[in-house]
Design an enzyme around this catalytic site. Structure first.
Site, PDB file in Angstrom:
ATOM      1  N   GLU A  59       0.829  -1.104  -0.081  1.00 22.75           N
ATOM      2  CA  GLU A  59      -0.097   0.047   0.045  1.00 22.75           C
ATOM      3  C   GLU A  59       0.862   1.307   0.148  1.00 22.75           C
ATOM      4  OE1 GLU A  59      -3.937  -0.073   2.086  1.00 22.75           O
ATOM      5  OE2 GLU A  59      -3.041   1.417   3.045  1.00 22.75           O
ATOM      6  N   GLU A  81       2.326   1.719  -3.128  1.00 22.88           N
ATOM      7  CA  GLU A  81       1.387   2.198  -4.223  1.00 22.88           C
ATOM      8  C   GLU A  81       1.299   3.626  -4.091  1.00 22.88           C
ATOM      9  OE1 GLU A  81      -2.690   0.529  -3.130  1.00 22.88           O
ATOM     10  OE2 GLU A  81      -3.332   0.782  -5.245  1.00 22.88           O
ATOM     11  N   CYS A 120      -8.466  -1.475   3.754  1.00 24.13           N
ATOM     12  CA  CYS A 120      -8.508  -2.766   4.686  1.00 24.13           C
ATOM     13  C   CYS A 120      -9.543  -3.013   5.426  1.00 24.13           C
ATOM     14  CB  CYS A 120      -7.386  -2.471   6.056  1.00 24.13           C
ATOM     15  SG  CYS A 120      -5.905  -1.878   5.435  1.00 24.13           S
ATOM     16  N   SER A 158      -7.015   2.187  -2.485  1.00 26.58           N
ATOM     17  CA  SER A 158      -6.070   1.424  -2.723  1.00 26.58           C
ATOM     18  C   SER A 158      -6.456   0.265  -3.423  1.00 26.58           C
ATOM     19  CB  SER A 158      -5.007   1.129  -1.388  1.00 26.58           C
ATOM     20  OG  SER A 158      -4.231  -0.056  -1.470  1.00 26.58           O
ATOM     21  N   LYS A 192     -15.885  -8.517   7.865  1.00 26.33           N
ATOM     22  CA  LYS A 192     -15.094  -9.720   7.121  1.00 26.33           C
ATOM     23  C   LYS A 192     -15.562 -10.838   7.015  1.00 26.33           C
ATOM     24  CE  LYS A 192     -11.099  -7.471   7.785  1.00 26.33           C
ATOM     25  NZ  LYS A 192     -10.306  -7.115   6.514  1.00 26.33           N
ATOM     26  N   GLU A 212     -16.674 -10.002   3.625  1.00 29.09           N
ATOM     27  CA  GLU A 212     -15.414 -10.053   2.705  1.00 29.09           C
ATOM     28  C   GLU A 212     -14.929 -11.201   2.169  1.00 29.09           C
ATOM     29  OE1 GLU A 212     -11.712  -7.282   3.278  1.00 29.09           O
ATOM     30  OE2 GLU A 212     -11.262  -9.152   3.851  1.00 29.09           O
ATOM     31  N   GLU A 242     -14.074 -11.934  -5.512  1.00 26.55           N
ATOM     32  CA  GLU A 242     -12.677 -11.487  -5.865  1.00 26.55           C
ATOM     33  C   GLU A 242     -11.761 -12.330  -4.875  1.00 26.55           C
ATOM     34  OE1 GLU A 242     -15.153  -9.628  -4.992  1.00 26.55           O
ATOM     35  OE2 GLU A 242     -15.294  -7.823  -6.302  1.00 26.55           O
ATOM     36  N   CYS A 260     -10.741  -1.265  14.465  1.00 25.70           N
ATOM     37  CA  CYS A 260     -11.075  -2.518  14.685  1.00 25.70           C
ATOM     38  C   CYS A 260     -11.304  -3.051  16.244  1.00 25.70           C
ATOM     39  CB  CYS A 260     -10.146  -3.345  13.902  1.00 25.70           C
ATOM     40  SG  CYS A 260      -9.657  -3.068  12.375  1.00 25.70           S
TER      41      CYS A 260
END
Lengths: 667, 169
Positions: free
Chosen positions: A278, A281, A298, A318, A357, A360, A365, A502
């Protein structure tokens, strides 16, 4: 001077407390509440916090401002009666299958009924059972257990700025529900779970998937591997009597081994990896001044939020997968080969503070073929419950070390679990990449703390980096509005959906309030200080991974395994309705008036098209319709000519007419 | 109501925008906006509600909440003729129940339904029209019929059906 309340006969000084309730609690009296949360607006619906005030009679303490000399009685027969009656009425309308309820033992309704000695409910029960909403990968909604306190409605609207839930219908039929009574999966819910975190009963709970974990652990053909997220270590102990913020990673590792996990890794390792990718990038973008500000990616709830509400910012996210996502690829595509086993025989479980999560891990993907890279996500609460179920005496366990190689982390990877941690970890790397020199000062304290919006300006080798850190999506929403109006400018923005990051995730143990979050946050920064290595780029295992597998940050292999793509999503799923009559042989031209397109002026586009088509005398050959969401929001406004979706933003209306004419010639 | 150039449904969508704009897309104007939109469509379609929510910058769940709170709003398509049978005390004792049954039979409503499949008629009860002197009272769209009998209401419905049949030609 002169700021005194008399509470049950005792004088209590107050300063800037907003309501009598806060002062009463200050005086050491725990007034009961369902609908009061200091972080949310005052609603005054549950009537639990009623008190008697001289000269005012019975009032809700939550919605009465304190005044000097006020005489407050918190425990008179009248207020006790009101509380008991309110409880009894709530219980009459409540599914009272307590023994089999997921919330049993942590339910506020159960707790207060015990406290007020409700042993019998005189009223009949509800006459119909409403269907459960099991559509979401993260949250279960049971309307039969809802007491209409509205906590979820306000947390979603006020903290996350979305408003997935609201009151609907009325009287005895009143319900808290997503729009149109749809399932949570069909609306704009980002799965952050904060609604479940504030729900006093089991009306909103986190989807329990421990049975899937038990099945994998009991399957001799499976190699079961765990990754433990940074924020779990400072909270898991709370389920076994420890203080919030106490680091219990070592005990958790022993407990997982006792449960039958074959390997236990640390998500902080892939957090280090995330920082490598990251930051690389970001430095590239910063040098070229493109796609700035760069937003972190994230937090899966934030990512889904952008996909739904700000598709125009998808390029600014990102492209890095989250640490959980990177770990999935690392285990299934790399470790499996190293261990010489078929990836299908690995069952990879994430232990996360987070409910999003779960969503996710199910994203296409993050799957190879139809097998997900992360097979299952368990929350801190779920793993704690499994440890309890197995009868493990957690508090007295010996500590054990994580497995190598992916149990080795830097302090930068550990603070990922706190709001500001990703930005700070990134700065520790960016400072070295940009300046080309090793830095010793690794603490960037401006990004720390629970504040909703934090800003920092850091100068590295003459280059000024402007950084913003937000937690709570409402704060992100407001910040985006300011960026888009040109009022502010940033280079790097970290967003975490949950308050405090988190560590305040909805999968964490209860209570999950501000005080608890503060202590957990402190615990994480302590853990960072204890690490010998504080910077991700120092992690020798990360370095080895690059030399043996990935090449360098941003390489093709890194992109394939550690990066991802995003998709625009429509907010509310449903049937498209046609808003004009379609002629039999007319060419179909659809103009999207969904959220993004509408905001980009699609309505005007449609009007102009209509006028131009009429002027060209083509009205009988073309049918122009307003339709909803082609899921091409990034190109908003979208126009569909025949079967082809066109990003109308790059065409003038006249050019669109030319395209339509072209199509007509072909038809 | 004649509009020759623009098809009916298309005109309706323009109307939604007109209505939203007329009230300056103000959140506080949600109820009048919903009222006018319902006037146009005879009900509140889901996607139109989402569209209104977007235009007013509030959540679709909130718009849904308001639309379901008030009995005047319907989220299901209503018939061209909405028949409200008063079932207040006065009308009830003067025999509104058999009249309701007669209407349902006449327009051919299956049990549990309030609107006919062809969207011709919607039949529902209301608590009190405040027209107790005319009991039993029935309102069809905006027209009040007093001291209704089973025979009378059947005749009225026949007339409406005939009017429709002629209008279609």
């Amino acid at each position: 001077m002169g700021n005194t309340l008399y509470i049950d006969g005792r004088p209590v000084e107050f300063t800037d407390e907003k309501n009598v309730l806060e002062v009463v609690r200050l005086a050491g009296i725990e007034l009961p509440t369902f609908c009061y949360h200091s972080e949310l607006s005052v609603y005054g619906a549950c009537r639990m916090c009623v008190v008697e005030v001289d000269g005012m009679g019975i009032v809700g303490a939550c919605s009465t401002p304190p005044r000097d000399g006020m005489v407050v009685r918190t425990n008179t027969p009248r207020v006790r009666n009101i509380r008991r009656m309110a409880l009894e009425l709530l219980l009459a309308n409540h599914d009272r299958e307590c023994t089999t309820c997921t919330k049993s033992g942590q339910c506020k309704l159960q707790d207060l009924s015990n406290r007020f000695g409700i042993k019998h409910v005189r009223f009949g029960g509800r006459d119909e059972t409403l269907a459960l909403d099991l559509s979401s990968p993260s949250i279960v909604r049971d309307p039969n257990k809802c007491i209409l306190c509205g906590d979820c409605v306000r947390v979603c609207r006020e903290i996350q700025g979305i408003g997935v839930l609201d009151f609907a219908h009325r009287g005895s039929k009143a319900q808290v529900t997503p729009a149109f009574g749809k399932g949570l999966e069909e609306v704009d819910c980002v799965s952050c779970g904060q609604c479940a975190a504030v729900c006093p009963t089991a009306a909103l709970t986190i989807k329990n998937e421990t049975d899937i974990a038990w099945a994998a652990l009991n399957d001799p053909g499976k190699v079961v591997i765990a990754q433990i997220a940074p924020a779990v270590r400072v909270a898991i102990g709370e389920m076994f009597g420890a203080k919030p913020g106490e680091i219990n990673l070592g005990k958790l590792v022993s407990a997982l081994r006792l449960l039958g996990f074959d390997k236990v890794f640390d998500t902080s390792f892939t957090a280090d990896l995330t920082i490598m990718e990251e930051t690389n990038e970001f430095v590239e973008r910063f040098k070229k001044s493109e796609k700035l500000p760069q937003f972190t990616s994230c937090c899966p709830a934030w990512v889904k939020y952008v996909e739904q509400f700000h598709p125009e910012l998808l390029d600014n996210l990102s492209s890095c997968r989250s640490p959980q996502g990177m770990f999935g690829a690392l285990v299934k595509n790399h470790l499996a080969k190293e261990m010489n086993i078929d990836p299908k025989d690995i069952f990879f479980i994430s232990i996360m503070p987070c409910t999003a999560k779960k969503f996710e891990a199910k994203r296409p993907e993050f799957s190879s073929g139809d097998t997900p890279e992360v097979d299952l996500v368990l929350t801190t609460q779920e793993i704690g419950n499994m440890i309890k179920e197995a009868g493990i005496d957690f508090a007295n366990l010996d500590v054990e070390a994580l497995d190598m190689p992916f149990g080795f982390t830097s302090g930068a990877g550990v603070i990922f679990g706190s709001s500001g941690g990703v930005a700070e970890a990134s700065l520790r790397a960016a400072a070295e990449i940009i300046s080309g020199e090793e830095i010793d000062a690794v603490d960037f304290k401006q990004t720390r703390g629970l504040t909703g919006l934090k800003e920092a300006e850091v100068e590295i080798s003459g280059a000024k980096l402007k950084i913003a850190v937000v937690n709570g999506l409402k704060n992100a929403k407001d910040l985006i509005a300011k960026i888009q109006s040109g009022e502010v400018h940033y280079d790097l923005i970290e967003v975490m959906a949950c308050p405090g990051g988190c560590i305040g995730g909805a999968g964490q143990p209860t209570p999950n309030d501000t005080t608890t979050r503060e202590q957990r946050m402190k615990g994480l920064y302590e853990a960072d200080k204890l690490q010998q290595l504080r910077k991700s780029q120092q992690n020798p295992i990360v370095q080895k991974l690059y030399s043996q597998w990935l090449g360098e940050p941003g390489s093709d292999i890194a992109h394939e395994n550690l990066h991802t793509t995003y998709q625009s999503r429509r907010r509310i799923k449903g049937q498209n309705i046609t808003l004009s009559e379609t002629g039999e042989e007319k060419l179909y031209v659809g103009v999207c008036v969904g959220t993004s397109c509408y905001l980009k002026g699609s309505y005007d586009t449609m009007q102009q098209l209509r006028e131009l088509i009429a002027a060209e005398d083509l009205a009988d050959k073309v049918s122009i319709e307003a339709t909803f969401c082609f899921e091409n929001c990034a190109g908003a406004p979208s126009v569909k000519i025949g079967d082809e979706i066109i990003n109308a933003s790059s065409f003038k209306p006249q050019e669109l007419v030319a395209l339509i004419k072209n199509k007509l010639a072909l038809v | 109501m004649a509009n020759t150039t623009v098809p009916k449904a298309q005109r309706s969508f323009e109307k939604v925008n007109e209505i939203v704009r007329k009230y300056e897309a103000k959140e506080s104007m949600l109820i009048p906006i919903l009222q006018e939109v319902q006037e146009e469509y005879r009900y509140l379609p889901e996607e139109i509600l989402t569209y209104i929510a977007t235009a007013l910058d509030i959540s679709p769940a909130t718009v849904y909440g308001v639309a379901t709170f008030y009995a005047q709003f319907s989220l299901n398509p209503k018939g061209k003729y909405v028949i409200n049978v008063c079932d207040g005390t006065a009308c009830h004792v003067r025999g509104s129940s058999p009249i309701l049954e007669a209407i349902r039979r006449k327009v051919g409503l299956a049990a549990g339904k309030i609107t006919t499949d062809d969207l011709g008629f919607t039949v529902q009860t209301v608590s009190c029209l405040g027209a107790c002197g005319l009991a039993p009272a029935v309102v069809i769209n905006d027209k009040v019929y007093g001291q209704v009998t089973e025979e009378a209401i059947e005749l009225i419905i026949d007339q409406l059906k005939q009017k429709e049949a002629e209008g279609d030609n």
